[in-house]
Design a protein around this motif. Structure first.
Motif, PDB file in Angstrom:
ATOM      1  N   SER A   1       0.713  -1.009  -0.094  1.00 29.90           N
ATOM      2  CA  SER A   1       0.099  -0.365   0.306  1.00 29.90           C
ATOM      3  C   SER A   1       1.104   1.536   0.543  1.00 29.90           C
ATOM      4  CB  SER A   1      -1.052  -0.061   1.524  1.00 29.90           C
ATOM      5  OG  SER A   1      -0.267   0.269   2.331  1.00 29.90           O
TER       6      SER A   1
ATOM      7  N   ARG B   1      -2.943  -9.106  -2.185  1.00 27.36           N
ATOM      8  CA  ARG B   1      -3.529  -7.218  -2.701  1.00 27.36           C
ATOM      9  C   ARG B   1      -2.488  -6.674  -2.807  1.00 27.36           C
ATOM     10  NH1 ARG B   1      -7.542  -6.717   2.319  1.00 27.36           N
ATOM     11  NH2 ARG B   1      -5.254  -7.129   3.649  1.00 27.36           N
TER      12      ARG B   1
ATOM     13  N   ILE C   1      -3.154  -2.076  -2.487  1.00 22.70           N
ATOM     14  CA  ILE C   1      -4.299  -1.048  -2.169  1.00 22.70           C
ATOM     15  C   ILE C   1      -2.813   0.117  -2.600  1.00 22.70           C
ATOM     16  CG2 ILE C   1      -4.766  -0.050  -0.570  1.00 22.70           C
ATOM     17  CD1 ILE C   1      -5.308  -2.370   1.390  1.00 22.70           C
TER      18      ILE C   1
ATOM     19  N   TYR D   1      -8.316   3.363  -1.712  1.00 25.69           N
ATOM     20  CA  TYR D   1      -8.607   2.127  -0.692  1.00 25.69           C
ATOM     21  C   TYR D   1     -10.147   1.721  -0.826  1.00 25.69           C
ATOM     22  CZ  TYR D   1      -9.301  -1.882   1.562  1.00 25.69           C
ATOM     23  OH  TYR D   1      -9.498  -3.057   2.909  1.00 25.69           O
TER      24      TYR D   1
ATOM     25  N   GLU E   1     -13.363  -4.383  -2.772  1.00 31.07           N
ATOM     26  CA  GLU E   1     -11.841  -4.964  -3.148  1.00 31.07           C
ATOM     27  C   GLU E   1     -10.939  -6.015  -3.335  1.00 31.07           C
ATOM     28  OE1 GLU E   1      -8.992  -4.961   1.216  1.00 31.07           O
ATOM     29  OE2 GLU E   1     -10.318  -6.289   1.379  1.00 31.07           O
TER      30      GLU E   1
ATOM     31  N   HIS F   1      -8.495  -4.479  -5.363  1.00 34.36           N
ATOM     32  CA  HIS F   1      -7.158  -4.560  -4.866  1.00 34.36           C
ATOM     33  C   HIS F   1      -6.605  -6.067  -5.197  1.00 34.36           C
ATOM     34  CE1 HIS F   1      -7.997  -0.657  -3.590  1.00 34.36           C
ATOM     35  NE2 HIS F   1      -9.691  -1.195  -3.446  1.00 34.36           N
TER      36      HIS F   1
END
Length: 681
Positions: free
Chosen positions: A272, A622, A624, A628, A633, A637
């Motif tokens: 992320s 995942r 991000i 977000y 999701e 993501h």
């Protein structure tokens, strides 16, 4: 309901090694059915049986074959006009039959031939054993993939006559249109991937060799239920056994020493753009590389001119007096990526480190550089500003060339790209290329002053001119497709990294020093090797892939992951920074495997033979970015990856916290209300 990863693709991809691996990936998506009573898995023979076996074994459910034969047009069997299923159920595609003018006699002949083959296979696979009783049970109907879906439709319709409680269609790959059609017949459709355009089922496999009758018989005779299957060590148990603890995400020195070796480029990722622990661990690892391995540059997923302002400050140059002032150039969204407390503390450390060094060899000092290309207009200003100091006439020519962009877009690169791509405004490609060529042509004349500072300032100007040229191309290609513009961007990052290596090498060679060594900070989606992900076969490239291809064993790729916590991110591009709650990782993801290991913070090496099978299995991962979207999701993501080939090592921090901006707003401080409010559970 259809559950899938359906994101638009540009071309089909080879995602699975073979049917067995596809079955293991599919089993993760079906984990909610594990160990439940009255679940039975049926594999469409022959190709669906190896996939179904892995599903049945993972779910500890009984396995059987369901035989369906495609009805192909006589003399053109690639055209499916329908299918015949066990029990004699026939399903025809009326549109195809009418369109190709297939006569009743032709249909009858094909049905008779395929029915004989169906009966032969029934006997060959099962002998005298009757088909599994599916009445009142949940049937998971598995194939190795779907194209038109004719065989699967026939199977679903035939199975309905046996009155199962529920029919779940599960396949590794299929076109979106087919899954939507089946969703109206089945109770659920689970599809691991939807390549677009969809050319053939085999395009999703590296090995799509034909399944034999003997293989089907062997798999059907192999137990899959709980009482009969030997319990093997689970992937989380394997990770728990082989992982090395990393307090705070920082590996022990001995592990870092072995992992890095003689590499001169170390790419450190993040899953992320707003996680405190990723930034902090990356900074600590980088300090170790600088102090113990002689790395002298940090090159970040940041705009060149803004990062170079920081570079001047850490070298004791420029007008800024503090780290906060040096970071003030990062005004473009998302400013928190670089204007945050961790980066501030790290560049302050860099300044102190440089100040502590002797003045006799400035090549030992550490620099901070940007790789990205979003600074089109800012870079133009930097080019003109540099030329004003060395060649005022050339500066006027640069102003004239770059004024093309002002007429087209003012300060909005995306608006320029839209206007240029659709003929609503001028294309400034020629001007950008001409200015870049002129700076390179006159660089010897501009080096009238000796010394590293003069060399660095010229190099900075050349990189800004290169950024303008590549940013112009990037914005102009934004509307041609995501993959094209993505490749321009990561190609620019790789080009900038190589240029920086050459520049630093040249400076060090004049002082008889060894080659430069650089740490790269970027998102996992740039650091990881695209060839080990589902987007790689779309034609998408990544910085990590390009660095591996160009530098081989001289580079290392390190990824980060987390299971849950909070993250700094926006709801939309250009939006305010929020402190958002990160949902627990999805079933079937590498993050879930790491979480289930019970370890809190650790590193696993891709070369660890004991972890090989776990890391070589295709799983969800995942990603991000600066946005977000928890509500979408899975689609927004997650993507399929093969971690062992994507990175040289992964560092997992199970619970993480949001990165703190230098100027947190009241919105960020308040944070996001947990989804479990008011219970908080």
């Amino acid at each position: 309901m259809t559950r899938t990863a359906a994101a638009p693709r540009q071309q089909p991809r080879r995602l699975f090694r073979d049917r067995r691996e596809a079955g293991r990936v599919l089993a993760e998506l079906l984990s909610s059915y594990r160990a439940k009573p009255d679940v039975i898995v049926l594999g469409l023979a022959r190709g669906g049986v190896p996939v179904a076996f892995e599903v049945a074994a993972a779910l500890r459910a009984p396995l059987d074959a369901f035989i369906v034969r495609k009805l192909g047009l006589p003399d053109r069997e690639e055209f499916a006009i329908g299918a015949v299923a066990a029990g004699g159920r026939i399903v025809l595609n009326d549109d195809v039959v009418r369109g190709l003018r297939v006569s009743p006699d032709q249909i009858r002949a094909v049905v008779e031939r395929e029915t004989r083959e169906l009966e032969r296979r029934e006997t060959a696979y099962r002998g005298a054993k009757p088909p599994a009783d599916v009445a009142g049970k949940t049937v998971i109907l598995v194939d190795d993939g779907l194209a038109t879906g004719a065989s699967m439709r026939a199977a679903v319709i035939a199975l309905r006559e046996s009155e199962p409680a529920e029919i779940v269609v599960a396949v590794p790959a299929a076109p979106e249109s087919t899954t939507r059609e089946l969703a109206s017949l089945a109770d659920d459709v689970v599809c691991a991937s939807m390549p677009t355009p969809f050319l053939a089922v085999g395009e999703s496999y590296w090995d799509f060799s034909q399944t034999t009758d003997e293989e089907v018989r062997t798999l059907l005779a192999t137990p899959t239920t709980r009482a009969e299957v030997a319990v093997e060590e689970s992937p989380p148990d394997i990770i728990a056994r082989v992982a090395v603890d990393c307090p705070g995400g920082v590996p022990p020195e001995s592990v870092l020493d072995e992992l890095i070796g003689d590499a001169r480029i170390v790419l450190i990722g993040e899953s992320s753009h707003g996680t405190h622990e990723f930034y902090e661990a990356r900074a600590e690892i980088t300090k170790w590389l600088i102090e113990h391995r002689g790395f002298t540059a940090v090159s970040a997923e940041a705009d060149w001119p803004d990062a170079y302002r920081v570079n001047r400050w850490v070298h004791g140059l420029g007008r800024d007096h503090t780290a906060d002032e040096a970071l003030a150039g990062f005004e473009r969204f998302p400013s928190w990526m670089w204007r945050n407390t961790v980066v501030r503390d790290f560049v302050t450390w860099m300044r102190h480190h440089n100040d502590s060094l002797a003045d006799d060899d400035p090549t030992d000092r550490v620099g901070f550089y940007g790789l990205d290309l979003y600074s089109m207009h800012r870079s133009m200003q930097e080019v003109v500003g540099y030329l004003d100091t060395v060649d005022s006439v050339a500066a006027q020519r640069a102003r004239a060339r770059y004024s093309c962009f002002d007429r087209a877009s003012d300060e909005d690169g995306q608006a320029y790209g839209y206007a240029a791509a659709f003929g609503a405004g001028p294309s400034c490609e020629r001007e950008a290329v001409s200015q870049l060529a002129e700076i390179h042509r006159n660089e010897l004349a501009y080096l009238s002053r000796d010394g590293i500072v003069a060399e660095d300032e010229l190099f900075c100007a050349k990189q800004n001119a290169q950024t303008v040229r590549n940013a112009e191309l990037y914005y102009r290609t934004m509307f041609r497709g995501r993959v094209t513009s993505w490749n321009v961007r990561d190609g620019h990052m790789a080009q900038t990294l190589d240029s920086l290596l050459d520049h630093l090498d040249a400076q060090r060679s004049t002082r008889a020093r060894g080659p430069a060594r650089i740490v790269v900070w970027a998102h996992n989606s740039h650091v990881g090797d695209a060839r080990a992900t589902e987007v790689g076969a779309d034609g998408q490239l990544t910085l990590g892939q390009l660095v591996r291809q160009r530098h081989g064993d001289a580079c290392r790729l390190i990824g980060f992951s987390t299971h849950s916590g909070t993250v700094t991110a926006a709801d939309s591009w250009g939006g305010d920074a929020h402190r958002k709650v990160v949902r627990p990782a999805l079933p079937g993801s590498i993050e879930e495997v790491f979480h289930d290991s019970g370890r809190q913070s650790f590193i696993v090496r891709s070369g660890d033979e004991q972890a090989a099978e776990t890391l070589e299995t295709v799983r969800l991962a995942r990603a991000i970015g600066v946005i977000y979207l928890p509500a979408t999701e899975r689609q927004s993501h997650y993507y399929h990856v093969r971690p062992a080939d994507q990175y040289d090592a992964m560092i997992h921090i199970d619970r993480t916290h949001a990165l703190r901006p230098l100027e947190p707003t009241s919105l960020w401080i308040q944070g996001q209300t947990p989804e479990t409010y008011p219970s908080g559970l």
